[in-house]
Design a protein around this motif. Structure first.
Motif, PDB file in Angstrom:
ATOM      1  N   THR A 378       0.839  -1.213   0.000  1.00 58.14           N
ATOM      2  CA  THR A 378       0.000   0.000   0.000  1.00 58.14           C
ATOM      3  C   THR A 378       0.862   1.246   0.000  1.00 58.14           C
ATOM      4  OG1 THR A 378      -1.735  -1.184   1.205  1.00 58.14           O
ATOM      5  CG2 THR A 378      -1.813   1.221   1.252  1.00 58.14           C
ATOM      6  N   LEU A 379       1.915   1.242   0.834  1.00 62.23           N
ATOM      7  CA  LEU A 379       2.819   2.392   0.901  1.00 62.23           C
ATOM      8  C   LEU A 379       3.533   2.603  -0.424  1.00 62.23           C
ATOM      9  CD1 LEU A 379       4.327   1.951   4.486  1.00 62.23           C
ATOM     10  CD2 LEU A 379       2.821   3.794   3.707  1.00 62.23           C
ATOM     11  N   GLU A 380       3.900   1.508  -1.085  1.00 64.58           N
ATOM     12  CA  GLU A 380       4.596   1.646  -2.375  1.00 64.58           C
ATOM     13  C   GLU A 380       3.703   2.353  -3.396  1.00 64.58           C
ATOM     14  OE1 GLU A 380       7.850  -1.920  -2.824  1.00 64.58           O
ATOM     15  OE2 GLU A 380       5.750  -2.437  -3.181  1.00 64.58           O
ATOM     16  N   GLU A 381       2.399   2.146  -3.272  1.00 63.07           N
ATOM     17  CA  GLU A 381       1.484   2.790  -4.212  1.00 63.07           C
ATOM     18  C   GLU A 381       1.266   4.260  -3.875  1.00 63.07           C
ATOM     19  OE1 GLU A 381      -2.068   0.529  -4.058  1.00 63.07           O
ATOM     20  OE2 GLU A 381      -1.208  -1.255  -5.067  1.00 63.07           O
ATOM     21  N   GLU A 382       1.378   4.615  -2.577  1.00 62.65           N
ATOM     22  CA  GLU A 382       1.039   5.989  -2.156  1.00 62.65           C
ATOM     23  C   GLU A 382       2.271   6.896  -2.078  1.00 62.65           C
ATOM     24  OE1 GLU A 382      -0.988   5.548   1.529  1.00 62.65           O
ATOM     25  OE2 GLU A 382      -2.818   4.717   0.619  1.00 62.65           O
ATOM     26  N   VAL A 383       3.412   6.368  -1.698  1.00 58.79           N
ATOM     27  CA  VAL A 383       4.609   7.195  -1.515  1.00 58.79           C
ATOM     28  C   VAL A 383       5.238   7.450  -2.876  1.00 58.79           C
ATOM     29  CG1 VAL A 383       6.885   7.314  -0.490  1.00 58.79           C
ATOM     30  CG2 VAL A 383       4.975   6.372   0.823  1.00 58.79           C
ATOM     31  N   GLU A 384       5.605   8.711  -3.111  1.00 56.31           N
ATOM     32  CA  GLU A 384       6.213   9.084  -4.387  1.00 56.31           C
ATOM     33  C   GLU A 384       7.697   9.356  -4.254  1.00 56.31           C
ATOM     34  OE1 GLU A 384       4.033  12.342  -5.925  1.00 56.31           O
ATOM     35  OE2 GLU A 384       2.170  11.192  -6.198  1.00 56.31           O
ATOM     36  N   ASP A 385       8.194   9.546  -3.040  1.00 53.59           N
ATOM     37  CA  ASP A 385       9.614   9.826  -2.823  1.00 53.59           C
ATOM     38  C   ASP A 385      10.444   8.608  -3.239  1.00 53.59           C
ATOM     39  OD1 ASP A 385      12.056   9.666  -0.680  1.00 53.59           O
ATOM     40  OD2 ASP A 385      11.651  11.726  -1.365  1.00 53.59           O
ATOM     41  N   SER A 386      11.435   8.860  -4.105  1.00 53.60           N
ATOM     42  CA  SER A 386      12.230   7.747  -4.640  1.00 53.60           C
ATOM     43  C   SER A 386      13.041   7.052  -3.553  1.00 53.60           C
ATOM     44  CB  SER A 386      13.169   8.265  -5.736  1.00 53.60           C
ATOM     45  OG  SER A 386      14.019   9.269  -5.210  1.00 53.60           O
ATOM     46  N   ALA A 387      13.584   7.815  -2.605  1.00 53.94           N
ATOM     47  CA  ALA A 387      14.366   7.208  -1.525  1.00 53.94           C
ATOM     48  C   ALA A 387      13.487   6.303  -0.679  1.00 53.94           C
ATOM     49  CB  ALA A 387      14.999   8.293  -0.662  1.00 53.94           C
ATOM     50  N   ALA A 388      12.284   6.809  -0.407  1.00 54.84           N
ATOM     51  CA  ALA A 388      11.345   5.999   0.383  1.00 54.84           C
ATOM     52  C   ALA A 388      10.947   4.752  -0.376  1.00 54.84           C
ATOM     53  CB  ALA A 388      10.129   6.822   0.742  1.00 54.84           C
ATOM     54  N   GLN A 389      10.767   4.921  -1.720  1.00 50.94           N
ATOM     55  CA  GLN A 389      10.427   3.744  -2.537  1.00 50.94           C
ATOM     56  C   GLN A 389      11.529   2.687  -2.453  1.00 50.94           C
ATOM     57  OE1 GLN A 389       7.916   2.714  -4.340  1.00 50.94           O
ATOM     58  NE2 GLN A 389       6.534   4.476  -4.213  1.00 50.94           N
ATOM     59  N   GLY A 390      12.787   3.134  -2.455  1.00 52.53           N
ATOM     60  CA  GLY A 390      13.903   2.175  -2.338  1.00 52.53           C
ATOM     61  C   GLY A 390      13.862   1.430  -1.036  1.00 52.53           C
ATOM     62  N   HIS A 391      13.600   2.198   0.052  1.00 53.63           N
ATOM     63  CA  HIS A 391      13.535   1.531   1.366  1.00 53.63           C
ATOM     64  C   HIS A 391      12.392   0.538   1.435  1.00 53.63           C
ATOM     65  CE1 HIS A 391      15.737   5.330   2.997  1.00 53.63           C
ATOM     66  NE2 HIS A 391      16.579   4.438   2.487  1.00 53.63           N
ATOM     67  N   LEU A 392      11.250   0.939   0.855  1.00 55.25           N
ATOM     68  CA  LEU A 392      10.095   0.038   0.852  1.00 55.25           C
ATOM     69  C   LEU A 392      10.366  -1.229   0.035  1.00 55.25           C
ATOM     70  CD1 LEU A 392       7.208   2.640   0.462  1.00 55.25           C
ATOM     71  CD2 LEU A 392       7.681   1.219   2.473  1.00 55.25           C
ATOM     72  N   GLY A 393      11.125  -1.068  -1.067  1.00 54.37           N
ATOM     73  CA  GLY A 393      11.474  -2.229  -1.890  1.00 54.37           C
ATOM     74  C   GLY A 393      12.308  -3.228  -1.104  1.00 54.37           C
ATOM     75  N   ILE A 394      13.272  -2.697  -0.313  1.00 56.49           N
ATOM     76  CA  ILE A 394      14.105  -3.589   0.517  1.00 56.49           C
ATOM     77  C   ILE A 394      13.248  -4.319   1.535  1.00 56.49           C
ATOM     78  CG2 ILE A 394      15.951  -3.638   2.241  1.00 56.49           C
ATOM     79  CD1 ILE A 394      17.200  -1.236   0.739  1.00 56.49           C
ATOM     80  N   ILE A 395      12.311  -3.552   2.143  1.00 59.53           N
ATOM     81  CA  ILE A 395      11.427  -4.169   3.136  1.00 59.53           C
ATOM     82  C   ILE A 395      10.595  -5.266   2.475  1.00 59.53           C
ATOM     83  CG2 ILE A 395       9.456  -3.763   4.667  1.00 59.53           C
ATOM     84  CD1 ILE A 395      10.571  -0.906   5.101  1.00 59.53           C
ATOM     85  N   ARG A 396      10.046  -4.975   1.283  1.00 58.46           N
ATOM     86  CA  ARG A 396       9.198  -5.960   0.611  1.00 58.46           C
ATOM     87  C   ARG A 396       9.961  -7.228   0.262  1.00 58.46           C
ATOM     88  NH1 ARG A 396       8.715  -6.778  -4.516  1.00 58.46           N
ATOM     89  NH2 ARG A 396       9.597  -4.756  -5.066  1.00 58.46           N
ATOM     90  N   ARG A 397      11.206  -7.078  -0.268  1.00 60.70           N
ATOM     91  CA  ARG A 397      11.986  -8.266  -0.637  1.00 60.70           C
ATOM     92  C   ARG A 397      12.273  -9.144   0.577  1.00 60.70           C
ATOM     93  NH1 ARG A 397      14.597  -4.522  -3.928  1.00 60.70           N
ATOM     94  NH2 ARG A 397      16.355  -4.331  -2.464  1.00 60.70           N
ATOM     95  N   ASN A 398      12.650  -8.522   1.680  1.00 60.93           N
ATOM     96  CA  ASN A 398      12.953  -9.306   2.883  1.00 60.93           C
ATOM     97  C   ASN A 398      11.700  -9.929   3.483  1.00 60.93           C
ATOM     98  OD1 ASN A 398      15.950  -9.075   3.806  1.00 60.93           O
ATOM     99  ND2 ASN A 398      15.443  -7.051   3.006  1.00 60.93           N
ATOM    100  N   VAL A 399      10.564  -9.179   3.385  1.00 61.64           N
ATOM    101  CA  VAL A 399       9.303  -9.774   3.853  1.00 61.64           C
ATOM    102  C   VAL A 399       8.947 -10.976   2.991  1.00 61.64           C
ATOM    103  CG1 VAL A 399       6.828  -9.394   4.042  1.00 61.64           C
ATOM    104  CG2 VAL A 399       8.404  -7.677   4.915  1.00 61.64           C
TER     105      VAL A 399
END
Length: 577
Positions: A378-399
């Motif tokens: 959900t956050l990946e769809e709402e957050v537009e900040d690229s740095a935040a998107q990178g952090h969310l991607g790391i979280i998603r892969r580990n999850v």
């Protein structure tokens, strides 16, 4: 050895007796005949010398002086001389016999002389009443037979000499027999005694006295046998010493083994048991029937299977609240079987606790992980900040990685549960592998890898749980693509000597030899950093092994570092339909 003694003894006596009999039966008669022949030659010589004198007396017409002539010659030659007419009448005789004279025409020597000129006979004299040798010769003049001159000699002296010779030969034979008796006894004893000693020594060796030695008294063939016997017993003694040392070493090793080890006969009786085995049995075990002391279901079946197949069999046995790891290995010949028991009750209890913990933790983690994954998406769809998107991607892969680990753990626990049953149904292995290939063809193409599928034309049917077997090949193909950077992957299946085989081969990194024995262990990874980058859980090959075992199949691996790996699944014939 008494037989040899008596054979030699009586053999020597027999030869001596035979020699004495030959002397008495052949030599003495031959000597007697020679003596008679010699006397006959003497009488013939005297006859030849006397004949001219007799002829002269006949010519002079002085026949009256013939008796005195014959007497004078007879006295010098110690013979009797008789002059006979052709009609057998006595004309003159050297003896003192006055008559009346018999007609001698029927005498053998006279008849032969009248017929053949000479005659000879050996007989009793009717006049002198003793055995005489007679030699007669025909006397002729002008073709007319004048008379028969007969000379005779008493054989009393010859008989006496012959009897004396027989007596001496008899005495000599008796002395020789006594001598041979003693000599044969000593010789037979000297021959049989060493053999008797050898027999007694061999019996002592047969009874286990390997210190027995022979002490030969002479240098002959028997002494060489004795020396060889001594060398043999020394060799046996040394060999037995080595065997005892080896046995002691083995017994020491057996006693020190923590595992319970024993040797069982074909009838199931315990022939050998170390201390750990006797502790496990609760007392001495040798001579007891193993299955009666360890009343565990399945033990007898495993022993029978091991002897029948001639190969090692293993299994887990339980009884009385205890669990044992059981191994049976038949020895060469198949009459005896080595049995190894190791109590794994505590280990199994720990495994059970661990499995329950893993299942409980996995179940507990599944819900929060699902929630975290949902919020991250959900956050990946709402957050537009690229740095935040990178952090969310790391979280998603580990999850995602945690979710896969949880799912694999739950699946592994499910497979290890003895209550888990396979949904067996006839399936075509070609179709199953084709479905698996459809899942990975695109993924291989995205990595620039070739993907090959080699399947035969004829169906490859077996009974299996389609879902679990598909999971096995998914894990193998997924690993092959993950760890292959160039080249390709080949999936093939065939029927070889009546047994189904399936292979997954890649041209990837390969597995180092030191890692190959452990690649099917849980959470074992060859390259941890690459595994984390690829999202590996370390449970894929462990799942492969457990699914294969549930299907009675085997998994083999051949790998060379830098050249790739080949995983082969061999299905048992029982699973084929």
């Amino acid at each position: 050895m008494r037989k040899i003694f008596w054979k030699v003894f009586f053999g020597s006596l027999f030869i001596t007796l035979l020699f004495a009999l030959l002397l008495l039966l052949f030599f003495v008669p031959s000597l007697k005949r020679s003596a008679v022949a010699s006397e006959a030659r003497l009488l013939r010589s005297m006859s030849e010398a006397l004949t001219p004198l007799v002829v002269a007396k006949f010519q002079e017409g002085d026949q009256g002086s013939l008796s005195s002539l014959l007497k004078s010659v007879a006295q010098r030659g110690r013979v009797r001389i008789t002059l006979l007419s052709p009609q057998g009448q006595v004309l003159a005789d050297s003896s003192s016999f006055k008559g009346p004279w018999e007609i001698h025409l029927d005498r053998q020597e006279v008849g032969e002389a009248l017929k053949n000129r000479e005659g000879r006979s050996l007989r009793m004299s009717t006049t002198l009443k003793e055995k005489m040798l007679y030699v007669a010769e025909r006397i002729e003049e002008g073709g007319r037979v004048l008379a028969v001159l007969r000379l005779s000699l008493s054989l009393k002296e010859v008989e006496r000499l012959t009897a004396e010779l027989e007596r001496k030969i008899f005495l000599f034979s008796l002395l020789a027999l006594l001598f041979v008796f003693g000599a044969s006894w000593l010789f037979a004893r000297s021959l049989s005694k060493p053999l008797e000693d050898l027999r007694e020594a061999a019996e002592r060796v047969a009874q286990g006295d390997y210190s027995t030695r022979l002490h030969p008294r002479s240098r002959d063939e028997v002494s060489l046998v004795a020396e060889s016997f001594n060398s043999m017993t020394e060799g046996i003694n040394a060999l037995l010493g080595e065997v005892r040392e080896e046995r002691d070493r083995r017994e020491t090793i057996l006693r020190s083994l923590p595992q319970a080890l024993g040797v069982v006969s074909e009838r199931g009786e315990v022939l050998l048991a170390n201390q750990a085995m006797e502790r496990a049995a609760g007392g001495p075990l040798v001579g007891e029937v193993l299955t009666e002391r360890f009343r565990m279901a399945g033990m007898d079946e495993l022993l029978t299977k091991s002897r029948k197949l001639g190969e090692a069999t293993t299994g887990e046995l339980g009884g009385g609240g205890r669990i044992f790891s059981f191994s049976a290995v038949p020895l060469s010949g198949g009459r005896e079987t080595v049995v190894i028991l190791e109590e794994i009750t505590e280990k199994k209890n720990l495994e059970k606790v661990k499995k329950e913990l893993v299942v409980n933790v996995s179940h507990e983690l599944r819900t929060p992980l699902t929630a975290i994954k949902g919020f991250v998406e959900t956050l990946e769809e709402e957050v537009e900040d690229s740095a935040a998107q990178g952090h969310l991607g790391i979280i998603r892969r580990n999850v995602d990685r945690l979710v896969r680990i949880v799912e694999d753990l739950l699946l592994l626990s499910q497979l290890e549960d003895p209550r888990e049953k396979l949904l067996l149904e006839p399936i075509d292995l070609r179709e199953l592998l084709n479905n698996v290939s459809l899942l990975f063809t695109l993924k291989a193409k995205e990595k620039g890898l070739a993907y090959g599928l080699e399947l035969p034309q004829e169906p490859l049917v077996l009974k299996a749980d389609a879902f679990k077997l598909e999971q096995l090949f998914i894990n193998l193909v997924d690993n092959a693509i993950k760890y292959t950077d160039h080249g390709g992957i080949v999936v093939r299946a065939r029927k070889d000597r009546g047994r189904l085989e399936a292979e997954v081969e890649d041209s990837g990194l390969g597995i180092p030899p030191e890692h190959q024995p452990r690649i099917f262990d849980r959470f074992h990874v060859v390259d941890p950093s690459r595994s984390r980058r690829q999202g590996g859980t370390g449970l894929g090959l462990s799942l492969v092994k457990h699914i294969a075992l549930l299907h009675g199949a085997e998994v083999e691996v051949k790998s060379e570092q830098g050249k790739g790996s080949l995983f082969r699944v061999l299905f048992s014939k029982e699973e084929e339909s």
